[in-house]
Design an enzyme around this catalytic site. Structure first.
Site, PDB file in Angstrom:
ATOM      1  N   GLN A 111       0.860  -1.187   0.000  1.00 51.16           N
ATOM      2  CA  GLN A 111       0.000   0.000   0.000  1.00 51.16           C
ATOM      3  C   GLN A 111       0.894   1.233   0.000  1.00 51.16           C
ATOM      4  OE1 GLN A 111      -2.075   1.806   3.505  1.00 51.16           O
ATOM      5  NE2 GLN A 111      -3.917   0.966   2.534  1.00 51.16           N
ATOM      6  N   TYR A 194      -5.123  11.208   4.543  1.00 48.23           N
ATOM      7  CA  TYR A 194      -3.788  11.430   4.001  1.00 48.23           C
ATOM      8  C   TYR A 194      -3.885  12.184   2.673  1.00 48.23           C
ATOM      9  CZ  TYR A 194      -2.347   8.360   7.759  1.00 48.23           C
ATOM     10  OH  TYR A 194      -2.136   7.825   9.004  1.00 48.23           O
ATOM     11  N   ARG A 342      -7.643  -5.604  13.018  1.00 51.13           N
ATOM     12  CA  ARG A 342      -7.093  -5.913  14.333  1.00 51.13           C
ATOM     13  C   ARG A 342      -7.077  -7.402  14.658  1.00 51.13           C
ATOM     14  NH1 ARG A 342     -10.585  -1.407  17.340  1.00 51.13           N
ATOM     15  NH2 ARG A 342     -11.684  -1.561  15.358  1.00 51.13           N
TER      16      ARG A 342
END
Length: 390
Positions: A111, A194, A342
């Site tokens: 990524q 971002y 997670r």
């Protein structure tokens, strides 16, 4: 293909192999990109990272592994030990990771991202760039906490990027380095506040040139960045991640209507490029900073709102799914595969555990980010199911 029989599993639709562009996945669980800050020395993937990804790419793990968000230049950094991919030396370090994953029969995509205004000019790696902190406009994100810097400052006011094609060139170069590194494809990080997300936002992007203003102009940078990756890899090995609900890193729009219109346009244009997949991440209440006590995100149904727009690419989804909810969304044909975050931190064999009903390891948040030199603590030391059952 998976070593787990599809006739004896709890979630047969998750167990079915599938294709995302040129990639053949042995099951429909994908490990999400998660910042774990183990690139030591700074920005170079460590041996611990090779072990971590290989553990989760084996026959009992994910059908596809996505790496930590990886910087395309030292100018686009947020933390001191996030991985980078802007030199051949970075590519050689990543090759240890991809080789380890491939030895397990797994697939791994990198990524790529640039943090824009979410960085800090005093970060040691950023200083290597010799550039100021760049973003679409001179508008600081609220919040932030740079734990690596004295006084733990928040986000500073950035300098408007003079020519965004300079950063597009960095994406092109990083994509070429990803080939040297042995990855199976690349994903553009368009989410979580971002740089690409900043260009999309009508509260972070006040430019008056072709990169700002109208929706068509604000989606331009992200689309051009994806096209740069396609030029290197081909569309069938390129994915894109978006987070229309926003909230994280002070990501928001003036109105819900503006947000939905922007992302409908962006996702429609991304789909027209016939990507391997488009990953849509849902609302993350845990990551929403709630400035002034008011959440910045806009929770809404990601699949209902944007799913019908995706006709050429495959849709993969990411929003606190467990085995039951993931099986349902795949069985109903609403998504091709499901991204888990997670649960893959604490369970290297998460796929095996949900399919066979094996209890999950507990995840210890205090070890998510290392504070010492032992990078394996809370990273590569979580037990596999046979150890637990024994």
């Amino acid at each position: 293909m998976s070593s787990i029989s599809t006739t004896s599993v709890r979630f047969p639709n998750l167990a079915k192999p599938t294709k995302l562009g040129a990639l053949s996945l042995r099951n429909r669980t994908i490990m999400a990109s998660m910042a774990r800050n183990r690139a030591v020395p700074a920005s170079f993937p460590s041996d611990a990272m090779a072990t971590f990804y290989a553990q989760r790419a084996g026959p009992s793990g994910a059908g596809l592994v996505l790496t930590d968000a990886t910087m395309v230049s030292p100018q686009g950094t947020e933390w001191g030990t996030s991985p980078g991919l802007w030199t051949e030396e970075h590519a050689k370090a990543w090759k240890k990771v991809t080789d380890a994953v491939h030895q397990q029969g797994g697939l791994i995509m990198v990524q790529l991202y640039h943090v824009g205004r979410c960085g800090h000019p005093d970060m040691p790696i950023h200083k290597l760039s010799g550039q100021p902190l760049w973003a679409p406009s001179a508008i600081a994100a609220r919040g932030g906490q740079f734990r690596d810097l004295p006084g733990e400052p928040g986000y500073p006011t950035p300098t408007p990027i003079p020519d965004p094609t300079v950063i597009l060139d960095e994406f092109t170069h990083a994509a070429k380095m990803a080939i040297l590194a042995g990855f199976d494809g690349v994903e553009l990080h368009c989410a979580n506040g971002y740089l690409v997300d900043q260009f999309l936002s009508d509260t972070a992007n006040f430019r008056t040139d072709k990169w700002g203003g109208s929706v068509e102009n604000r989606v331009r940078f992200g689309l051009e960045a994806v096209r740069r990756l396609i030029e290197v890899w081909g569309a069938d090995r390129v994915g894109a991640k978006v987070s229309p609900a926003g909230g994280y890193n002070d990501s928001y729009h003036t109105t819900p209507e503006s947000r939905v219109e922007t992302y409908k346009t962006f996702i429609t244009e991304l789909d027209a490029l016939n990507l391997a997949y488009i990953q849509i991440a849902g609302y993350n209440a845990w990551g929403d900073p709630k400035h002034g006590g008011v959440p910045q995100g806009y929770p809404h149904d990601m699949i209902e709102t944007y799913g019908p727009l995706i006709k050429k690419s495959k849709l993969i989804v990411n929003q606190d799914y467990d085995g039951e909810s993931a099986e349902k969304v795949v069985k109903e044909g609403k998504a091709e595969a499901v991204v888990f975050a997670r649960n893959y931190i604490a369970n290297p064999d998460y796929y095996k555990r949900i399919e066979e009903g094996i209890p999950l390891n507990a995840s210890h948040m205090e070890t998510w980010y290392p504070t010492g030199t032992n990078l394996g603590v809370g990273y590569t030391d979580y037990p596999f199911a046979p150890e637990v059952l024994a």
